[in-house]
Design an enzyme around this catalytic site. Sequence first.
Site, PDB file in Angstrom:
ATOM      1  N   ASN A  96      17.166   6.174   5.683  1.00  0.00           N
ATOM      2  CA  ASN A  96      17.721   5.697   6.953  1.00  0.00           C
ATOM      3  C   ASN A  96      18.070   4.218   7.100  1.00  0.00           C
ATOM      4  O   ASN A  96      18.764   3.845   8.034  1.00  0.00           O
ATOM      5  CB  ASN A  96      16.760   6.055   8.094  1.00  0.00           C
ATOM      6  CG  ASN A  96      16.494   7.546   8.176  1.00  0.00           C
ATOM      7  OD1 ASN A  96      15.426   7.958   8.605  1.00  0.00           O
ATOM      8  ND2 ASN A  96      17.431   8.357   7.739  1.00  0.00           N
ATOM      9  N   ASP A 126      21.903  14.666   8.126  1.00  0.00           N
ATOM     10  CA  ASP A 126      21.185  15.301   7.009  1.00  0.00           C
ATOM     11  C   ASP A 126      20.210  16.395   7.465  1.00  0.00           C
ATOM     12  O   ASP A 126      19.517  16.984   6.649  1.00  0.00           O
ATOM     13  CB  ASP A 126      20.487  14.252   6.123  1.00  0.00           C
ATOM     14  CG  ASP A 126      19.301  13.581   6.783  1.00  0.00           C
ATOM     15  OD1 ASP A 126      18.936  13.955   7.917  1.00  0.00           O
ATOM     16  OD2 ASP A 126      18.729  12.667   6.162  1.00  0.00           O
ATOM     17  N   HIS A 150      20.212  13.933  13.053  1.00  0.00           N
ATOM     18  CA  HIS A 150      20.820  13.206  11.923  1.00  0.00           C
ATOM     19  C   HIS A 150      21.694  14.210  11.179  1.00  0.00           C
ATOM     20  O   HIS A 150      21.324  15.383  11.067  1.00  0.00           O
ATOM     21  CB  HIS A 150      19.749  12.738  10.929  1.00  0.00           C
ATOM     22  CG  HIS A 150      19.163  11.381  11.192  1.00  0.00           C
ATOM     23  ND1 HIS A 150      17.844  11.086  10.916  1.00  0.00           N
ATOM     24  CD2 HIS A 150      19.720  10.225  11.641  1.00  0.00           C
ATOM     25  CE1 HIS A 150      17.617   9.814  11.216  1.00  0.00           C
ATOM     26  NE2 HIS A 150      18.725   9.269  11.651  1.00  0.00           N
ATOM     27  N   CYS A 165      15.413  13.150   3.642  1.00  0.00           N
ATOM     28  CA  CYS A 165      15.076  11.899   4.351  1.00  0.00           C
ATOM     29  C   CYS A 165      14.100  11.025   3.600  1.00  0.00           C
ATOM     30  O   CYS A 165      14.011   9.825   3.855  1.00  0.00           O
ATOM     31  CB  CYS A 165      14.402  12.195   5.685  1.00  0.00           C
ATOM     32  SG  CYS A 165      15.089  13.506   6.641  1.00  0.00           S
TER      33      CYS A 165
END
Length: 276
Positions: free
Chosen positions: A71, A176, A174, A270
């Site tokens: 991130n 992802d 997000h 992540c």
Amino acid sequence: MKPEKILMCRPDYFEVNYSGNEFMKDNIGKVDKNSALKQWEDLKSVYESLGFEVILIPPGEGLVDMVFTANQSLPFVDKNGNKSVILSKMKNEQRKEEVRHFRKFYENLGYRVLELPGDVEYFESMGDCVIDFQRNILFGGYGFRTQEITYDYISNYTDFKVVKLKLINPFLYHLDTCLSVLNSETAVIAENAFDEDSLKELRSSFSKVITADTDENLKYFVCNCHCPDGKNVIVQRGSRIFSKDIKESGFSLIETETTEFIKSGGSVFCMKLMFY
Ligand code: ARG
């Protein structure tokens, strides 16, 4: 140019101590730290066993989410072949300090470090940017953690072809969490994450689209899987429909435990960053 190194951050300070997304709300104080460390070490071993070099960034004291190394930065190689990085502007106050650690990390490596101008308030890098390196396409999610305008700058700074996708489901905050690019032909998507135009755009971008089951995606974060080499798909253990679809599509499935991190709203994709 495809990045080949993996960046991870030991979860020394990892916990859920604020409510930053729909998953964290109900999990404050509920992380088992020993189990989190074991799960993180296992994931690191998975990458190593596939032949990837895993580099570690030292965890910043008290930065509970720094373990989610997707991130804070967007690394890329510019037209002249220089290693470069765009730094994030984290949406949640609790995460802003993480970016300073990443800046230092990249400066030490001699990267060209780029910052977004003042009119961009938030951008969470590889949480919202999913890249097809073969075709040089950057899929850019916006709506929750990244502002749409960010992609004007990313188009300028990089030579990726940018495809913007609007996210509309707060559980899939997000990109992802709702899109994984396995290779240039194949993507996994969560249909309930996107507005209609974005969904159309996505469907026309891949010849094979695996649609994740809604419940499986919430429970096992299947769209947060990672295929680092076009062959192996690493994912949280337990899915049935997804596992079957992946194997039938010719990929090898590697299941691992990330349940402690799912309490914070993150899983495999992540917990790592691919960089140069
Ligand atoms: N607790 C973290 C947050 O809300 C989770 C980040 C998950 N990262 C990701 N790339 N989806 O920011």
